[in-house]
Write a protein that holds these residues in place. Structure first.
Motif, PDB file in Angstrom:
ATOM      1  N   ALA A   1       0.853  -1.190   0.000  1.00 52.03           N
ATOM      2  CA  ALA A   1       0.000   0.000   0.000  1.00 52.03           C
ATOM      3  C   ALA A   1       0.885   1.235   0.000  1.00 52.03           C
ATOM      4  N   PHE A   2       0.442   2.277  -0.711  1.00 47.58           N
ATOM      5  CA  PHE A   2       1.075   3.597  -0.592  1.00 47.58           C
ATOM      6  C   PHE A   2       0.072   4.475   0.127  1.00 47.58           C
ATOM      7  N   GLY A   3       0.330   4.787   1.378  1.00 45.14           N
ATOM      8  CA  GLY A   3      -0.644   5.533   2.158  1.00 45.14           C
ATOM      9  C   GLY A   3      -1.930   4.734   2.256  1.00 45.14           C
TER      10      GLY A   3
ATOM     11  N   GLN B   1      -4.294   0.775  -1.447  1.00 45.48           N
ATOM     12  CA  GLN B   1      -3.792  -0.601  -1.488  1.00 45.48           C
ATOM     13  C   GLN B   1      -3.517  -0.943  -2.950  1.00 45.48           C
ATOM     14  N   VAL B   2      -2.254  -0.899  -3.351  1.00 41.41           N
ATOM     15  CA  VAL B   2      -1.944  -1.107  -4.770  1.00 41.41           C
ATOM     16  C   VAL B   2      -1.898  -2.601  -5.104  1.00 41.41           C
ATOM     17  N   LEU B   3      -1.140  -3.362  -4.315  1.00 44.61           N
ATOM     18  CA  LEU B   3      -1.121  -4.816  -4.488  1.00 44.61           C
ATOM     19  C   LEU B   3      -1.852  -5.410  -3.293  1.00 44.61           C
TER      20      LEU B   3
ATOM     21  N   GLY C   1      -4.923  -2.717 -16.185  1.00 51.45           N
ATOM     22  CA  GLY C   1      -5.191  -1.319 -16.486  1.00 51.45           C
ATOM     23  C   GLY C   1      -4.067  -0.414 -16.010  1.00 51.45           C
ATOM     24  N   SER C   2      -4.077   0.778 -16.546  1.00 47.53           N
ATOM     25  CA  SER C   2      -3.087   1.762 -16.128  1.00 47.53           C
ATOM     26  C   SER C   2      -3.258   2.045 -14.632  1.00 47.53           C
ATOM     27  N   GLY C   3      -2.175   2.031 -13.899  1.00 45.80           N
ATOM     28  CA  GLY C   3      -2.252   2.296 -12.465  1.00 45.80           C
ATOM     29  C   GLY C   3      -2.656   1.095 -11.631  1.00 45.80           C
ATOM     30  N   SER C   4      -2.676  -0.094 -12.253  1.00 49.27           N
ATOM     31  CA  SER C   4      -3.119  -1.264 -11.487  1.00 49.27           C
ATOM     32  C   SER C   4      -1.992  -1.899 -10.678  1.00 49.27           C
ATOM     33  N   GLY C   5      -0.783  -1.367 -10.767  1.00 53.00           N
ATOM     34  CA  GLY C   5       0.295  -1.856  -9.911  1.00 53.00           C
ATOM     35  C   GLY C   5       1.258  -2.812 -10.585  1.00 53.00           C
ATOM     36  N   LYS C   6       1.276  -2.829 -11.917  1.00 54.91           N
ATOM     37  CA  LYS C   6       2.174  -3.746 -12.606  1.00 54.91           C
ATOM     38  C   LYS C   6       3.636  -3.365 -12.390  1.00 54.91           C
ATOM     39  N   SER C   7       3.929  -2.061 -12.549  1.00 57.59           N
ATOM     40  CA  SER C   7       5.322  -1.629 -12.357  1.00 57.59           C
ATOM     41  C   SER C   7       5.749  -1.832 -10.910  1.00 57.59           C
ATOM     42  N   VAL C   8       4.826  -1.569  -9.979  1.00 57.75           N
ATOM     43  CA  VAL C   8       5.149  -1.775  -8.558  1.00 57.75           C
ATOM     44  C   VAL C   8       5.501  -3.237  -8.306  1.00 57.75           C
ATOM     45  N   MET C   9       4.771  -4.131  -8.960  1.00 56.59           N
ATOM     46  CA  MET C   9       5.038  -5.562  -8.786  1.00 56.59           C
ATOM     47  C   MET C   9       6.464  -5.908  -9.235  1.00 56.59           C
TER      48      MET C   9
ATOM     49  N   PHE D   1      13.209  -0.580 -17.593  1.00 61.84           N
ATOM     50  CA  PHE D   1      12.274   0.313 -16.905  1.00 61.84           C
ATOM     51  C   PHE D   1      11.317   0.929 -17.907  1.00 61.84           C
ATOM     52  N   GLN D   2      10.126   1.258 -17.400  1.00 58.00           N
ATOM     53  CA  GLN D   2       9.063   1.765 -18.277  1.00 58.00           C
ATOM     54  C   GLN D   2       9.515   3.007 -19.039  1.00 58.00           C
ATOM     55  N   ASN D   3      10.249   3.893 -18.348  1.00 58.10           N
ATOM     56  CA  ASN D   3      10.676   5.138 -19.008  1.00 58.10           C
ATOM     57  C   ASN D   3      12.126   5.066 -19.485  1.00 58.10           C
TER      58      ASN D   3
ATOM     59  N   ASP E   1       9.267  -3.844 -18.673  1.00 59.84           N
ATOM     60  CA  ASP E   1       8.112  -2.995 -18.361  1.00 59.84           C
ATOM     61  C   ASP E   1       7.739  -2.221 -19.623  1.00 59.84           C
ATOM     62  N   GLU E   2       6.733  -2.713 -20.310  1.00 58.61           N
ATOM     63  CA  GLU E   2       6.234  -2.117 -21.547  1.00 58.61           C
ATOM     64  C   GLU E   2       7.338  -1.929 -22.591  1.00 58.61           C
ATOM     65  N   PRO E   3       7.891  -3.044 -23.089  1.00 54.24           N
ATOM     66  CA  PRO E   3       9.032  -2.965 -24.017  1.00 54.24           C
ATOM     67  C   PRO E   3       8.691  -2.332 -25.355  1.00 54.24           C
TER      68      PRO E   3
ATOM     69  N   THR F   1       2.698  -5.560 -20.814  1.00 56.81           N
ATOM     70  CA  THR F   1       2.370  -4.935 -22.089  1.00 56.81           C
ATOM     71  C   THR F   1       0.896  -4.571 -22.160  1.00 56.81           C
ATOM     72  N   HIS F   2       0.600  -3.569 -22.969  1.00 54.53           N
ATOM     73  CA  HIS F   2      -0.789  -3.200 -23.232  1.00 54.53           C
ATOM     74  C   HIS F   2      -1.185  -3.610 -24.642  1.00 54.53           C
ATOM     75  N   ASP F   3      -0.237  -4.214 -25.368  1.00 51.38           N
ATOM     76  CA  ASP F   3      -0.442  -4.523 -26.776  1.00 51.38           C
ATOM     77  C   ASP F   3      -0.729  -6.030 -26.907  1.00 51.38           C
TER      78      ASP F   3
HETATM   79  N1  LIG Z   1       6.621   5.480  -5.158  1.00 50.53           N
HETATM   80  C1  LIG Z   1       5.277   5.582  -5.102  1.00 50.53           C
HETATM   81  N2  LIG Z   1       4.699   6.326  -4.155  1.00 50.53           N
HETATM   82  C2  LIG Z   1       3.355   6.424  -4.083  1.00 50.53           C
HETATM   83  N3  LIG Z   1       2.506   5.823  -4.919  1.00 50.53           N
HETATM   84  C3  LIG Z   1       3.016   5.062  -5.905  1.00 50.53           C
HETATM   85  C4  LIG Z   1       4.429   4.902  -6.044  1.00 50.53           C
HETATM   86  N4  LIG Z   1       4.666   4.093  -7.097  1.00 50.53           N
HETATM   87  C5  LIG Z   1       3.451   3.773  -7.581  1.00 50.53           C
HETATM   88  N5  LIG Z   1       2.464   4.347  -6.871  1.00 50.53           N
HETATM   89  C6  LIG Z   1       1.018   4.187  -7.104  1.00 50.53           C
HETATM   90  O1  LIG Z   1       0.758   2.835  -7.314  1.00 50.53           O
HETATM   91  C7  LIG Z   1      -0.201   2.664  -8.338  1.00 50.53           C
HETATM   92  C8  LIG Z   1       0.305   1.669  -9.346  1.00 50.53           C
HETATM   93  O2  LIG Z   1       1.394   2.224 -10.043  1.00 50.53           O
HETATM   94  P1  LIG Z   1       2.164   1.428 -11.181  1.00 50.53           P
HETATM   95  O3  LIG Z   1       3.245   2.320 -11.648  1.00 50.53           O
HETATM   96  O4  LIG Z   1       2.549   0.094 -10.707  1.00 50.53           O
HETATM   97  O5  LIG Z   1       1.034   1.302 -12.289  1.00 50.53           O
HETATM   98  P2  LIG Z   1       1.104   0.460 -13.620  1.00 50.53           P
HETATM   99  O6  LIG Z   1       0.223  -0.713 -13.470  1.00 50.53           O
HETATM  100  O7  LIG Z   1       2.522   0.183 -13.975  1.00 50.53           O
HETATM  101  O8  LIG Z   1       0.449   1.473 -14.643  1.00 50.53           O
HETATM  102  P3  LIG Z   1       0.902   1.863 -16.135  1.00 50.53           P
HETATM  103  O9  LIG Z   1       0.338   0.826 -17.031  1.00 50.53           O
HETATM  104  O10 LIG Z   1       0.233   3.177 -16.352  1.00 50.53           O
HETATM  105  O11 LIG Z   1       2.390   1.928 -16.160  1.00 50.53           O
HETATM  106  C9  LIG Z   1      -0.465   4.022  -8.923  1.00 50.53           C
HETATM  107  O12 LIG Z   1      -1.753   4.420  -8.498  1.00 50.53           O
HETATM  108  C10 LIG Z   1       0.577   4.923  -8.343  1.00 50.53           C
HETATM  109  O13 LIG Z   1       0.003   6.145  -8.013  1.00 50.53           O
END
Ligand SMILES: Nc1ncnc2c1ncn2[C@@H]1O[C@H](COP(=O)(O)OP(=O)(O)OP(=O)(O)O)[C@@H](O)[C@H]1O
Ligand SMILES: [Mg+2]
Lengths: 261, 259
Positions: free
Chosen positions: A19-21, A24-26, A44-52, A93-95, A172-174, A205-207
């Motif tokens: 969780a971030f604050g 609950q992301v994952l 979906g965008s923001g679903s926590g894939k990069s965090v995973m 990395f995504q970026n 991450d999104e190659p 990937t989104h593709d």
């Molecule tokens: N360092 C952080 N601090 C606070 N919140 C974060 C942090 N990193 C990610 N988040 C939050 O976690 C959620 C998931 O982020 P993440 O980057 O994993 O999304 P994603 O699934 O990779 O989306 P996308 O497809 O757009 O890349 C987002 O709502 C983001 O705001």
């Protein structure tokens, strides 16, 4: 620390929570990626894939759950063992996250140089070789990352991720930001990592076309959990209403647009 | 009501203590990496040149004009007591003990502290620091340790130059404008100067160099939230380093004074 081909390292996530604050992301992610297989993760965008992915790399400390790599719990490892394990993992990395103070060739061979597996003199040739695999000319090696287009940066980052021939590669999104033909070339490169290098790959990937090309298995992340896993070839025709809606990109279905906090 | 008030009062204090503790741990870790291999000589050299060589013009000009102003101002004051002969010693002592290190420190904090915070902050928010970790490189070792070592070594050298130029500024004004005999002025400066005046100034410089790089690296390393976060990191690096320079100036002076 010896690397085996094909790799014996798989990745297993059990009950991963972060969780971030208040957000609950994952929320209990379970995922099993066997050695030398290729998994695509959708969501979906923001679903926590990069965090995973960052949790797998130890860049983000999960609140709860177990991360097993090669059967060992990485969160309980000593720092030294963990560093040794991380040497065998690569990440795109995504970026891109290219080092802008270094020329492209040094970026590409950074890990090989850091591990002293190559001399600086040999690194330029090696960089040219890897850059060719992602469709870039050797002369790109002498530019600085800031002089490249977004898609070129992505490909350099990809070259950097695979140059040291890691056993586990996280993408991450190659193909985001690449033209369709270049996207197909990169998909081929990723599939090649799995077949030729015997690596384990996890790609976000989104593709969907790309997902079917690179993935053997696919997993869908929704509201912090893995709601479906299955063969990537079936995407769009899985019988799971949520996954099919996502894969076909339809507005109507079980997944509704929600305002994300 | 009362508890809410106390909570509002306590929260920033707790936050400040937490940051101070975090900074302390960061500093200890950075220092430990300075002494443990692998060493990144190339990185050290890059930052050493940046701090020592490219700060030279700024520091040199600051020192020169400070020495000149100091000679003029002390003349204005001392003439009222018929104590003009003390000008040479006042200039040389002020410059070596105080103004050289402090002014060089403040100028370098603005140049180098800000640059370090901005560079590391950008690297943080664009995932470059995370990327280092995945490329078999410890970012504390690769990014922070060489910067801290470079600034700690470079600042005393800069201050040595500042000392010479500051004294020269005083000498030029003293002889050209205030009518001192050059040999007398030089002798007065030389007689009053002790080794400890210079070494205490250089010790200060080393402390200031360390603080500048530490605050720059710490603010950048811990920054978050995109361009705005990097901007905040840069500001806080310069402000905190400047305050710490002035505070530590007192502490080091006190330590030498007690001897
Ligand atoms: N360092 C952080 N601090 C606070 N919140 C974060 C942090 N990193 C990610 N988040 C939050 O976690 C959620 C998931 O982020 P993440 O980057 O994993 O999304 P994603 O699934 O990779 O989306 P996308 O497809 O757009 O890349 C987002 O709502 C983001 O705001
Ligand atoms: Mg993402």
């Amino acid at each position: 620390m010896s690397s085996q081909r094909p790799t014996t390292l798989g990745v297993k996530l059990i009950g991963l929570r972060k969780a971030f604050g208040p957000k609950q992301v994952l929320d209990g992610v379970n995922l099993d990626i066997p050695p030398n297989s290729s998994m695509v993760v959708l969501g979906g965008s923001g679903s926590g894939k990069s965090v995973m992915l960052k949790c797998i790399l130890g860049l983000i400390q999960p609140d709860e759950g177990v991360i097993e790599i090669g059967g060992q719990d990485v969160l309980k490892m000593s720092a030294r063992d963990r560093t040794a394990l991380m040497n065998r993992i690569g990440m795109l990395f995504q970026n891109g996250a290219l080092f802008d103070s270094l020329p492209v060739w040094e970026n590409v061979c950074f890990k090989l140089l850091a591990q002293k597996r190559i001399t600086r003199r040999a690194a330029r040739d090696k960089a040219a070789e890897v850059l060719a695999q992602v469709g870039l000319a050797a002369s790109v090696g002498d530019l600085s990352p800031a002089e490249l287009s977004g898609g070129m940066q992505k490909r350099v980052a990809l070259a950097r991720a695979v140059a040291a021939e890691p056993e586990i590669i996280l993408f991450d999104e190659p193909t985001t930001g690449l033209d369709p033909i270049m996207g197909a070339v990169i998909d081929g490169l990723i599939a090649d990592c799995v077949h030729r290098l015997g690596a384990t790959a996890i790609s976000i990937t989104h593709d969907m076309a790309s997902a079917r090309r690179i993935g053997q298995q696919a997993a869908m992340l929704y509201r912090g959990q893995v709601v479906w896993t299955g063969p990537a070839a079936q995407l769009g025709d899985t019988g799971n209403a949520m996954v099919d809606q996502f894969a076909r990109g339809e507005r109507e279905g079980p997944i509704t647009m929600e305002l994300r906090r | 009501m009362v508890t809410a008030f106390l909570a509002a009062l306590g929260r920033p204090i707790v936050a400040a203590c937490r940051s101070a503790g975090d900074l302390g741990l960061f500093a200890l870790e950075a220092i430990s990496h300075v002494f443990r291999p692998p060493f990144y000589g190339r990185q050290f050299l890059r930052h050493f040149i940046e701090v020592a060589y490219f700060s030279l013009p700024v520091v040199a000009l600051t020192a020169l004009f400070t020495g000149m102003v100091l000679a003029l101002q002390s003349y204005t004051g001392f003439a009222r007591f018929n104590a003009q002969s003390a000008i040479a010693s006042v200039v040389i002592l002020s410059v070596t003990r105080e103004l050289g290190p402090v002014l060089a420190g403040l100028m370098v904090a603005g140049r180098i502290g800000a640059a370090m915070a901005a560079e590391l902050g950008t690297m943080r928010v664009t995932d470059q620091i995370d990327a280092l970790t995945t490329l078999s490189t410890d970012p504390m070792k690769y990014l922070v340790a060489p910067r801290i070592l470079a600034a700690t070594v470079a600042l005393p050298l800069l201050v040595l130059v500042a000392d010479v130029l500051g004294a020269m500024g005083g000498f030029v004004i003293g002889t050209v404008k205030l009518g001192f005999v050059p040999a007398t002025y030089l002798k007065a400066s030389w007689d009053v100067l002790q080794l400890q005046d210079v070494t205490s100034g250089l010790a200060k410089a080393a402390v200031f160099g360390f603080v500048i790089a530490l605050m720059g690296c710490y603010s950048g390393y811990r920054s978050k939230g995109g361009a705005q976060g990097v901007g905040l990191a840069t500001t806080s690096a310069v402000v905190l380093a400047s305050i710490l320079i002035l505070a530590l100036d007192y502490v080091v002076t006190e330590a030498f004074f007690a001897q």
